[in-house]
Scaffold this active site. Sequence first.
Site, PDB file in Angstrom:
ATOM      1  N   TYR A  23      28.135  60.216  53.303  1.00  0.00           N
ATOM      2  CA  TYR A  23      28.386  59.053  54.157  1.00  0.00           C
ATOM      3  C   TYR A  23      27.396  57.933  53.847  1.00  0.00           C
ATOM      4  O   TYR A  23      27.765  56.752  53.842  1.00  0.00           O
ATOM      5  CB  TYR A  23      28.280  59.458  55.637  1.00  0.00           C
ATOM      6  CG  TYR A  23      28.365  58.285  56.573  1.00  0.00           C
ATOM      7  CD1 TYR A  23      29.599  57.674  56.843  1.00  0.00           C
ATOM      8  CD2 TYR A  23      27.229  57.763  57.178  1.00  0.00           C
ATOM      9  CE1 TYR A  23      29.682  56.587  57.697  1.00  0.00           C
ATOM     10  CE2 TYR A  23      27.305  56.673  58.035  1.00  0.00           C
ATOM     11  CZ  TYR A  23      28.527  56.088  58.292  1.00  0.00           C
ATOM     12  OH  TYR A  23      28.612  55.009  59.132  1.00  0.00           O
ATOM     13  N   GLU A  24      26.150  58.289  53.583  1.00  0.00           N
ATOM     14  CA  GLU A  24      25.111  57.298  53.304  1.00  0.00           C
ATOM     15  C   GLU A  24      25.114  56.838  51.848  1.00  0.00           C
ATOM     16  O   GLU A  24      24.206  56.130  51.421  1.00  0.00           O
ATOM     17  CB  GLU A  24      23.738  57.844  53.698  1.00  0.00           C
ATOM     18  CG  GLU A  24      23.598  58.016  55.199  1.00  0.00           C
ATOM     19  CD  GLU A  24      22.227  58.495  55.648  1.00  0.00           C
ATOM     20  OE1 GLU A  24      21.425  58.940  54.784  1.00  0.00           O
ATOM     21  OE2 GLU A  24      21.968  58.431  56.851  1.00  0.00           O
ATOM     22  N   GLU A  91      14.259  63.186  61.485  1.00  0.00           N
ATOM     23  CA  GLU A  91      14.577  63.020  60.063  1.00  0.00           C
ATOM     24  C   GLU A  91      16.066  62.811  59.854  1.00  0.00           C
ATOM     25  O   GLU A  91      16.472  61.926  59.116  1.00  0.00           O
ATOM     26  CB  GLU A  91      14.086  64.235  59.273  1.00  0.00           C
ATOM     27  CG  GLU A  91      14.399  64.182  57.798  1.00  0.00           C
ATOM     28  CD  GLU A  91      13.697  63.043  57.056  1.00  0.00           C
ATOM     29  OE1 GLU A  91      14.186  62.671  55.975  1.00  0.00           O
ATOM     30  OE2 GLU A  91      12.684  62.518  57.534  1.00  0.00           O
ATOM     31  N   TYR A  94      23.140  64.079  62.751  1.00  0.00           N
ATOM     32  CA  TYR A  94      24.493  64.013  62.202  1.00  0.00           C
ATOM     33  C   TYR A  94      25.451  64.736  63.124  1.00  0.00           C
ATOM     34  O   TYR A  94      25.163  65.838  63.587  1.00  0.00           O
ATOM     35  CB  TYR A  94      24.538  64.657  60.813  1.00  0.00           C
ATOM     36  CG  TYR A  94      25.904  64.609  60.163  1.00  0.00           C
ATOM     37  CD1 TYR A  94      26.412  63.417  59.658  1.00  0.00           C
ATOM     38  CD2 TYR A  94      26.677  65.757  60.048  1.00  0.00           C
ATOM     39  CE1 TYR A  94      27.662  63.370  59.056  1.00  0.00           C
ATOM     40  CE2 TYR A  94      27.922  65.717  59.441  1.00  0.00           C
ATOM     41  CZ  TYR A  94      28.413  64.518  58.948  1.00  0.00           C
ATOM     42  OH  TYR A  94      29.654  64.479  58.356  1.00  0.00           O
ATOM     43  N   VAL A  95      26.573  64.087  63.386  1.00  0.00           N
ATOM     44  CA  VAL A  95      27.691  64.704  64.096  1.00  0.00           C
ATOM     45  C   VAL A  95      28.914  64.529  63.210  1.00  0.00           C
ATOM     46  O   VAL A  95      29.180  63.422  62.714  1.00  0.00           O
ATOM     47  CB  VAL A  95      27.917  64.059  65.481  1.00  0.00           C
ATOM     48  CG1 VAL A  95      29.162  64.634  66.143  1.00  0.00           C
ATOM     49  CG2 VAL A  95      26.693  64.266  66.376  1.00  0.00           C
ATOM     50  N   GLY A 101      32.106  60.906  69.423  1.00  0.00           N
ATOM     51  CA  GLY A 101      32.666  60.412  70.675  1.00  0.00           C
ATOM     52  C   GLY A 101      32.694  61.477  71.758  1.00  0.00           C
ATOM     53  O   GLY A 101      33.058  61.198  72.894  1.00  0.00           O
ATOM     54  N   GLY A 103      29.992  63.120  72.836  1.00  0.00           N
ATOM     55  CA  GLY A 103      28.705  63.209  73.501  1.00  0.00           C
ATOM     56  C   GLY A 103      27.680  64.080  72.794  1.00  0.00           C
ATOM     57  O   GLY A 103      26.567  64.246  73.292  1.00  0.00           O
ATOM     58  N   GLY A 105      26.024  63.610  69.830  1.00  0.00           N
ATOM     59  CA  GLY A 105      24.870  62.864  69.338  1.00  0.00           C
ATOM     60  C   GLY A 105      23.930  62.492  70.466  1.00  0.00           C
ATOM     61  O   GLY A 105      22.705  62.647  70.348  1.00  0.00           O
ATOM     62  N   TYR A 139      22.425  53.496  69.111  1.00  0.00           N
ATOM     63  CA  TYR A 139      21.007  53.583  69.443  1.00  0.00           C
ATOM     64  C   TYR A 139      20.603  52.505  70.449  1.00  0.00           C
ATOM     65  O   TYR A 139      19.819  52.765  71.362  1.00  0.00           O
ATOM     66  CB  TYR A 139      20.143  53.508  68.189  1.00  0.00           C
ATOM     67  CG  TYR A 139      20.401  54.624  67.206  1.00  0.00           C
ATOM     68  CD1 TYR A 139      20.729  55.906  67.636  1.00  0.00           C
ATOM     69  CD2 TYR A 139      20.334  54.399  65.842  1.00  0.00           C
ATOM     70  CE1 TYR A 139      20.970  56.930  66.734  1.00  0.00           C
ATOM     71  CE2 TYR A 139      20.566  55.419  64.928  1.00  0.00           C
ATOM     72  CZ  TYR A 139      20.889  56.680  65.384  1.00  0.00           C
ATOM     73  OH  TYR A 139      21.122  57.686  64.489  1.00  0.00           O
TER      74      TYR A 139
END
Length: 181
Positions: A23-24, A91, A94-95, A101, A103, A105, A139
Amino acid sequence: MIRAATPADVPAIHAMIRELAEYEKALEEARATPEQLHDALFGEHPAVFGLIAEAESAEDSGTNSGDRTVGFALWFRNFSTWTGTHGVYLEDLYVRPEARGGGHGKALLAELASICVTRGYERFEWAVLDWNDPAIGFYRSIGALGQDGWTVQRLTGEPLRTLADLALHPGTGNDATSLSN
């Protein structure tokens, strides 16, 4: 449900680290092996700690594998010379996309905040990629603030080895005593 990671979770954590790296847009940089993760989490001197997010049932996880694991957080203690207290550095959080959606995370972050408060730690910090708008928005929604004016610095590979040589091979003309600033 949030729980502490166990050795049996290492394969799932490793798989999710790979998913996060993809993903990153940095999959090639995610070189940690399951063995390294096991040693870091559960070796004689653990360097990192883990939390697992689980769905209530395998059906709720959104996966076809029957696995209830939907996310993880890896963290370690840091220390602030300004507050004189430890803190938590997150560090990785991840979900899995199919469970977002739900909850998970927020529950992982809440558990880490609870660790900070109950242990007297005054800071809970992490980094987020500047292009990850969904994460940044999330965040901000829980009250986290960006640290304007600060940038992350990193040494790796050859620059790390070159700097280390200053300490490892003193008196060669490349040591710290020969540096001028």
